[in-house]
Design a protein around this motif. Structure first.
Motif, PDB file in Angstrom:
ATOM      1  N   GLN A 198      42.741  40.542  37.454  1.00  0.00           N
ATOM      2  CA  GLN A 198      41.284  40.461  37.519  1.00  0.00           C
ATOM      3  C   GLN A 198      40.612  41.250  36.385  1.00  0.00           C
ATOM      4  OE1 GLN A 198      39.062  38.553  39.210  1.00  0.00           O
ATOM      5  NE2 GLN A 198      40.948  37.473  39.656  1.00  0.00           N
ATOM      6  N   GLU A 199      41.161  42.437  36.058  1.00  0.00           N
ATOM      7  CA  GLU A 199      40.542  43.230  34.979  1.00  0.00           C
ATOM      8  C   GLU A 199      40.570  42.472  33.654  1.00  0.00           C
ATOM      9  OE1 GLU A 199      42.669  44.306  37.302  1.00  0.00           O
ATOM     10  OE2 GLU A 199      42.847  46.491  37.265  1.00  0.00           O
ATOM     11  N   HIS A 202      33.144  36.477  31.581  1.00  0.00           N
ATOM     12  CA  HIS A 202      33.971  35.361  32.043  1.00  0.00           C
ATOM     13  C   HIS A 202      33.867  35.131  33.549  1.00  0.00           C
ATOM     14  CE1 HIS A 202      37.354  32.610  32.291  1.00  0.00           C
ATOM     15  NE2 HIS A 202      37.811  33.347  33.279  1.00  0.00           N
ATOM     16  N   GLN A 203      33.791  36.217  34.317  1.00  0.00           N
ATOM     17  CA  GLN A 203      33.773  36.057  35.776  1.00  0.00           C
ATOM     18  C   GLN A 203      32.596  35.198  36.234  1.00  0.00           C
ATOM     19  OE1 GLN A 203      36.270  36.708  37.514  1.00  0.00           O
ATOM     20  NE2 GLN A 203      37.182  38.697  37.122  1.00  0.00           N
ATOM     21  N   LYS A 204      31.528  35.200  35.447  1.00  0.00           N
ATOM     22  CA  LYS A 204      30.350  34.413  35.840  1.00  0.00           C
ATOM     23  C   LYS A 204      30.565  32.923  35.640  1.00  0.00           C
ATOM     24  CE  LYS A 204      26.748  37.700  35.646  1.00  0.00           C
ATOM     25  NZ  LYS A 204      25.667  38.354  34.953  1.00  0.00           N
ATOM     26  N   VAL A 205      31.553  32.573  34.808  1.00  0.00           N
ATOM     27  CA  VAL A 205      31.745  31.154  34.472  1.00  0.00           C
ATOM     28  C   VAL A 205      33.214  30.737  34.573  1.00  0.00           C
ATOM     29  CG1 VAL A 205      29.699  30.948  32.987  1.00  0.00           C
ATOM     30  CG2 VAL A 205      31.839  31.814  32.015  1.00  0.00           C
ATOM     31  N   HIS A 206      33.995  31.582  35.249  1.00  0.00           N
ATOM     32  CA  HIS A 206      35.444  31.373  35.291  1.00  0.00           C
ATOM     33  C   HIS A 206      35.841  29.916  35.554  1.00  0.00           C
ATOM     34  CE1 HIS A 206      39.683  32.121  36.188  1.00  0.00           C
ATOM     35  NE2 HIS A 206      39.521  31.415  37.299  1.00  0.00           N
ATOM     36  N   ASN A 207      35.192  29.304  36.534  1.00  0.00           N
ATOM     37  CA  ASN A 207      35.646  27.980  36.972  1.00  0.00           C
ATOM     38  C   ASN A 207      35.300  26.843  36.010  1.00  0.00           C
ATOM     39  OD1 ASN A 207      36.836  29.077  39.229  1.00  0.00           O
ATOM     40  ND2 ASN A 207      34.997  28.870  40.487  1.00  0.00           N
ATOM     41  N   LYS A 260      54.751  49.178  42.323  1.00  0.00           N
ATOM     42  CA  LYS A 260      55.236  47.800  42.395  1.00  0.00           C
ATOM     43  C   LYS A 260      54.064  46.811  42.229  1.00  0.00           C
ATOM     44  CE  LYS A 260      57.566  44.588  45.461  1.00  0.00           C
ATOM     45  NZ  LYS A 260      57.668  44.243  46.850  1.00  0.00           N
ATOM     46  N   ASP A 261      52.990  47.063  42.955  1.00  0.00           N
ATOM     47  CA  ASP A 261      51.834  46.157  42.888  1.00  0.00           C
ATOM     48  C   ASP A 261      51.250  46.106  41.481  1.00  0.00           C
ATOM     49  OD1 ASP A 261      52.169  45.635  45.526  1.00  0.00           O
ATOM     50  OD2 ASP A 261      50.501  46.871  46.240  1.00  0.00           O
ATOM     51  N   THR A 262      51.239  47.261  40.810  1.00  0.00           N
ATOM     52  CA  THR A 262      50.683  47.272  39.456  1.00  0.00           C
ATOM     53  C   THR A 262      51.497  46.359  38.547  1.00  0.00           C
ATOM     54  OG1 THR A 262      49.993  49.532  39.829  1.00  0.00           O
ATOM     55  CG2 THR A 262      49.937  48.763  37.559  1.00  0.00           C
ATOM     56  N   PHE A 263      52.817  46.442  38.638  1.00  0.00           N
ATOM     57  CA  PHE A 263      53.647  45.582  37.785  1.00  0.00           C
ATOM     58  C   PHE A 263      53.521  44.118  38.204  1.00  0.00           C
ATOM     59  CE2 PHE A 263      55.326  49.506  36.240  1.00  0.00           C
ATOM     60  CZ  PHE A 263      55.719  49.219  34.945  1.00  0.00           C
ATOM     61  N   MET A 264      53.541  43.890  39.530  1.00  0.00           N
ATOM     62  CA  MET A 264      53.430  42.510  40.002  1.00  0.00           C
ATOM     63  C   MET A 264      52.071  41.904  39.635  1.00  0.00           C
ATOM     64  SD  MET A 264      56.290  41.942  41.612  1.00  0.00           S
ATOM     65  CE  MET A 264      56.094  40.619  42.786  1.00  0.00           C
ATOM     66  N   GLY A 265      51.086  42.768  39.466  1.00  0.00           N
ATOM     67  CA  GLY A 265      49.722  42.276  39.225  1.00  0.00           C
ATOM     68  C   GLY A 265      49.379  42.114  37.755  1.00  0.00           C
TER      69      GLY A 265
END
Ligand code: MIG
Length: 633
Positions: free
Chosen positions: A355-356, A372-377, A345-350
């Motif tokens: 994040q990946e 991207h994670q380094k500059v996401h905002n 369920k979590d896999t589908f909901m996610g």
């Protein structure tokens, strides 16, 4: 005094414009250190100390007692248990015996544990070691805000008409739908300046296209509306539909302007149009290119935009779907126990905003790939900068209305923000109120929430009470989600009550506009917590349901259902003014606690003793306001 501290090689964010020479981070006076590849600093909060800031964020004006995260998120459930909303506004002020402000200029994830783990301790954790910190000391929180705002540059000032009342909905599908909204307002004699075009105006949700069937001659349609004094405001989404033959997509693809995967191929994610490429707004040449795409709509006569989905929101990716389907395939025929069930369920909901997916995106900064994670905002802020820079260069000053969903400090110079997908909940009137001073601290002056609430069905009384707060917010826009009850003012019983409220806004526009301009010019706030002005008054210090507006006024909206008024605390003698249409009733009240009656068609305003504020006559459009002809109340 403002000091700057640098650690490592920070990614330039453009947030701060002027600062003294940086000191090494070792000199940062608050307790600090490194841990798990990140950096932290902490300070003790006195029992009476207040922590302000974080701009658009959940919970109170005083941020103590919760953990917040700076990570721009497309989350349509703004409950008090959330840690992030759409923005990353990394500025806080501690105010107690001493006052200081800290800005964390770092575009990756930041965690603000403000007395959550330890009641008296604030622990701020950065998910990396390349950043700038700014420490500002001053005599008062307002003084600190002014110093900070001077460093980050002047706030965006929208066109005058953007202070008019605005009606939106997801979606008015075509010209007939828009016309009927304008007609509904005009027939009910309710003022209106803007009507919104949500995603369905486009051809297949493709940015910078207009559906020919919905708008056969868009340019003359826009011109006709302008003659009526109405501005049409189309939405622009961050994702660009992947489609052969679609010029915008092909140009970006051929120029290599989309964000990449690790292997150098274009990252693809699904949003409204289906699979999209995501322009790499962090690159100046991509911003220039994207900004110039607005030309198409400007040439049609459009002079206002809202940028959406720019956290960026990603509904799905092929990789995310495959992962979920593989997991489901593995589970087929198995005896699914509780653990497996929830994991499935979590896999589908996610799948959405996974994040990946964010981790698999790469930007080019100075020609080098950056995860991207380094500059996401910075993503949404740079989408909006793309547009803002283009307008600054090619349009007259203050000619274009522009606001964004995602933002980072710095974006306040080119645009406003709206607070995203709230709910038609009574609690969201207060959430709206609480975000106003916090957003102002971070430079965002032109802002507002979806009045009446976006998600779920609104009630007549909720819309009226929401609007009575919205009378004071620079962006006064009623907006609702697909599938929810119609909440245009004229749809409800006794539309004249709505007229009474919105006319008050128009009567106040000359005053509000002046306050706004002054706040922008003087790097000041339009809305302040009461504690800014009455730091020694213990009741005012704790007040979370009223705000100071400009120098002379206080606002205190009704925020509960089935009540004919509210308790209000007056930190000094004031006049309680009830405004409704052309009526204004006023009574003097002494400092202290009062219960005031406020009808559904009334806007409460509190004016300091001996002060007067100007009101003009209402009009159906801002262009018809006679701003010089005012009476004083
Ligand atoms: O996934 O364009 O916040 O204002 O109406 C939803 C449709 C996408 C989110 C925005 C909202 C807008 C909606 N958009």
């Amino acid at each position: 005094m403002l000091r700057k501290f640098t650690s490592g090689n920070p990614v330039p964010t453009g947030a701060v414009l002027t600062s003294p020479k940086a000191e090494p981070v070792e000199a940062f006076p608050l307790l600090h250190g490194t841990k798990n590849g990140g950096f932290y600093f902490s300070f003790t909060m006195e029992p009476n100390g207040i922590v302000y800031g974080l701009g658009e964020a959940p919970r109170g004006i005083n941020k103590r007692g919760w953990v917040y995260e700076s990570y721009c998120s497309d989350d349509p459930f703004h409950t008090e248990t959330k840690s992030s909303l759409y923005a990353a506004h990394n500025f806080i002020i501690l105010s107690g015996e001493r006052h200081f402000g800290v800005m964390v200029d770092f575009p990756a994830r930041v965690r603000w544990d403000i007395g959550y783990t330890k009641t008296d301790e604030a622990l701020i954790t950065l998910s990396g070691t390349d950043f700038d910190l700014y420490l500002i000391t001053g005599d008062s929180p307002r003084d600190i805000v002014r110093q900070f705002r001077a460093a980050i540059g002047k706030s965006y000032v929208p066109p005058f008409w953007a202070f008019g009342y605005q009606q939106s909905r997801w979606s008015y599908h075509n010209s007939a739908a828009l016309d009927s909204v304008i007609e509904g307002y005009d027939k009910a004699n309710i003022p209106l300046d803007c009507v919104y075009m949500d995603i369905d105006y486009m051809d297949g949700y493709k940015d910078f296209t207009v559906s020919e069937t919905a708008f056969p001659d868009f340019k003359s349609y826009v011109a006709g509306k302008r003659e009526q004094g109405i501005h049409l405001i189309p939405i622009i989404d961050a994702g660009v539909k992947k489609e052969d033959g679609y010029r915008v997509y092909e140009e970006a693809r051929d120029k290599g302007y989309f964000c990449k995967r690790a292997d150098g191929s274009d990252f693809e994610g699904g949003v409204w149009p289906g699979i999209c490429g995501f322009p790499d707004f962090l690159r100046p040449e991509v911003r220039e290119w994207f900004g110039s795409q607005y030309r198409y709509l400007l040439d049609m006569g459009i002079d206002g935009f809202w940028n959406d989905m720019n956290e960026p929101a990603i509904f799905y990716s092929a990789e995310g779907i495959k992962q979920a389907l593989d997991k489901a395939a593995e589970a087929r025929g198995e005896n699914i126990d509780l653990g497996k069930f929830f994991s499935l369920k979590d896999t589908f909901m996610g799948i959405s905003n996974r994040q990946e997916d964010y981790s698999s995106i790469y930007h080019l900064i100075d020609g080098k790939p950056v995860n991207h994670q380094k500059v996401h905002n910075l993503y949404g802020a740079n989408m909006t900068k793309a547009a803002g820079d283009y307008f600054a260069e090619h349009c007259g000053e203050g000619e274009i209305l522009m606001f964004s969903r995602a933002s980072y400090i710095g974006a306040h110079r080119t645009a406003g923000i709206w607070f995203g997908d709230n709910h038609s909940w009574w609690s969201h009137i207060l959430l709206n109120l609480k975000m106003l001073p916090s957003a102002n601290m971070c430079g965002f002056l032109y802002c507002g929430a979806d009045l009446g609430g976006f998600n779920e069905n609104a009630t007549r009384d909720l819309v009226l009470r929401f609007l009575a707060l919205g009378v004071f917010t620079p962006l006064m826009r009623n907006h609702a989600a697909l599938g929810t009850r119609d909440q245009e003012c004229y749809r409800f019983e006794r539309p004249e009550d709505f007229r009474d409220i919105i006319e008050v806004r128009y009567r106040l526009i000359p005053y509000l506009y002046k306050l706004f301009k002054t706040a922008s010019e003087e790097n000041d706030m339009l809305f302040r917590p009461l504690s800014f002005d009455y730091p020694d008054d213990p009741v005012a210090r704790e007040c979370e349901t009223q705000l100071m507006l400009g120098e002379d006024c206080m606002i205190a909206p009704v925020y509960e259902q089935n009540v004919g008024g509210r308790a209000v605390y007056l930190p000094e003698d004031m006049r309680f003014v009830k405004l409704s249409g052309s009526r204004a009733e006023s009574v003097e009240l002494k400092k202290g606690l009062h219960y005031v009656q406020i009808a559904l068609n009334e806007v409460p305003l509190f004016i300091k003793k001996g002060k007067k504020i100007p009101l003009c006559q209402p009009a159906l459009r801002t262009r018809d306001l006679e701003c010089e002809k005012v009476t004083y109340i």
